[in-house]
Design a protein around this motif. Structure first.
Motif, PDB file in Angstrom:
ATOM      1  N   ALA A 159       0.829  -1.204   0.000  1.00 32.30           N
ATOM      2  CA  ALA A 159       0.000   0.000   0.000  1.00 32.30           C
ATOM      3  C   ALA A 159       0.868   1.261   0.000  1.00 32.30           C
ATOM      4  CB  ALA A 159      -0.922  -0.006   1.207  1.00 32.30           C
ATOM      5  N   HIS A 160       0.472   2.232  -0.807  1.00 34.76           N
ATOM      6  CA  HIS A 160       1.102   3.552  -0.793  1.00 34.76           C
ATOM      7  C   HIS A 160       0.042   4.596  -0.454  1.00 34.76           C
ATOM      8  CE1 HIS A 160       5.119   2.702  -2.186  1.00 34.76           C
ATOM      9  NE2 HIS A 160       4.697   2.096  -3.275  1.00 34.76           N
ATOM     10  N   ASN A 161       0.556   5.721   0.003  1.00 39.10           N
ATOM     11  CA  ASN A 161      -0.300   6.856   0.310  1.00 39.10           C
ATOM     12  C   ASN A 161       0.259   8.038  -0.470  1.00 39.10           C
ATOM     13  OD1 ASN A 161       0.435   9.356   2.295  1.00 39.10           O
ATOM     14  ND2 ASN A 161      -1.743   8.910   2.397  1.00 39.10           N
TER      15      ASN A 161
ATOM     16  N   CYS B 287       4.592  10.208   0.820  1.00 36.93           N
ATOM     17  CA  CYS B 287       3.850   9.003   1.184  1.00 36.93           C
ATOM     18  C   CYS B 287       4.079   8.759   2.663  1.00 36.93           C
ATOM     19  CB  CYS B 287       4.337   7.811   0.356  1.00 36.93           C
ATOM     20  SG  CYS B 287       3.751   6.208   0.947  1.00 36.93           S
TER      21      CYS B 287
ATOM     22  N   ALA C  98       3.572   6.103   4.381  1.00 32.94           N
ATOM     23  CA  ALA C  98       4.158   4.783   4.641  1.00 32.94           C
ATOM     24  C   ALA C  98       5.658   4.734   4.364  1.00 32.94           C
ATOM     25  CB  ALA C  98       3.440   3.727   3.797  1.00 32.94           C
ATOM     26  N   HIS C  99       6.137   5.566   3.451  1.00 33.16           N
ATOM     27  CA  HIS C  99       7.551   5.518   3.047  1.00 33.16           C
ATOM     28  C   HIS C  99       8.111   6.936   3.005  1.00 33.16           C
ATOM     29  CE1 HIS C  99       5.479   2.041   1.142  1.00 33.16           C
ATOM     30  NE2 HIS C  99       6.481   1.406   1.726  1.00 33.16           N
TER      31      HIS C  99
ATOM     32  N   MET D 255      10.049   8.356   0.076  1.00 31.12           N
ATOM     33  CA  MET D 255       9.406   8.658  -1.214  1.00 31.12           C
ATOM     34  C   MET D 255       9.160  10.160  -1.331  1.00 31.12           C
ATOM     35  SD  MET D 255       6.576   5.634  -1.717  1.00 31.12           S
ATOM     36  CE  MET D 255       5.876   6.258  -3.245  1.00 31.12           C
TER      37      MET D 255
HETATM   38 CU   LIG Z   1       4.657   4.584  -0.183  1.00 35.46          CU
END
Ligand SMILES: [Cu+2]
Length: 207
Positions: free
Chosen positions: A96-98, A137, A139-140, A143
């Protein structure tokens, strides 16, 4: 063929040619050229665009470019679209990405969170405000991406050496802006008359 016939034939031919010439000239668009040049002082791709033109607005573009999230990166890393463009954010990764941004050109009121979605799905957003959109993002944190929303359709991304070319710019007086990640943007007045040159030197922020 008699002399008089030849005379009229020649006259009609010339008349027709003149008419063709008039039609060809009157159907030409406004004189336009390219703005080209080099962005130096920085390494890699820069965005160069014509800033807003007083009294001029442009219809929303029909095409919907894709910003891909692939191998935990925004691809392309830098995108440029005209104001009014709907961008499709696609998640190509098996996780999953945001996508969110905290503001547009520092205006926090224009911050937005598109949410989180799985592989193969797309979420869209229509960018009605011009400016720099730093994409992130949740989550990361590694990014990062940049979407430059320009007030006019006259924009380009330079090559890695900084060479750029903006095509089909109608003749006129404009403010042209150069943007580069981590550098202070620079603008200059450019008088476009056919093919026109404009070079920029950017200074990295914090220097
Ligand atoms: Cu991400």
């Amino acid at each position: 063929m008699s002399d008089i016939e030849m005379f009229w034939r020649e006259k009609m031919k010339r008349g027709l040619m003149a008419l063709v010439a008039i039609v060809a000239v009157s159907s030409l668009p406004v004189h336009a050229g390219t703005i080209s040049g080099k962005v130096s002082g920085v390494t890699g791709e820069s965005v160069v665009y014509v800033d807003s033109i007083a009294g001029k607005s442009f219809p929303d573009p029909a095409e919907k470019p894709v910003i891909d999230q692939r191998r935990i990166m925004f691809r392309p890393h830098v995108s440029v679209v005209q104001k009014g463009t709907t961008v499709n954010f696609l998640n190509s990764d098996p996780l999953a990405h945001n996508v969110y941004w905290t503001g547009i050109s520092g205006n926090k009121k224009l911050g937005h969170n598109l949410g989180t979605w799985p592989q193969g799905q797309t979420r869209s957003f229509k960018f009605d405000d011009a400016g720099v959109v730093p994409l992130l993002c949740i989550a990361h944190p590694e990014m990062t991406g940049y979407l430059i929303v320009t007030p006019t359709p006259y924009h380009a991304i330079s090559d890695k050496d900084g060479n750029y070319k903006i095509e089909n710019v109608p003749d006129g007086h404009y403010t042209v802006v150069a943007w580069h990640e981590g550098a202070k943007s620079s603008s200059q007045a450019v008088n476009v008359a056919g093919n026109t040159k404009a070079d920029f030197t950017l200074i990295k922020e914090g220097k």
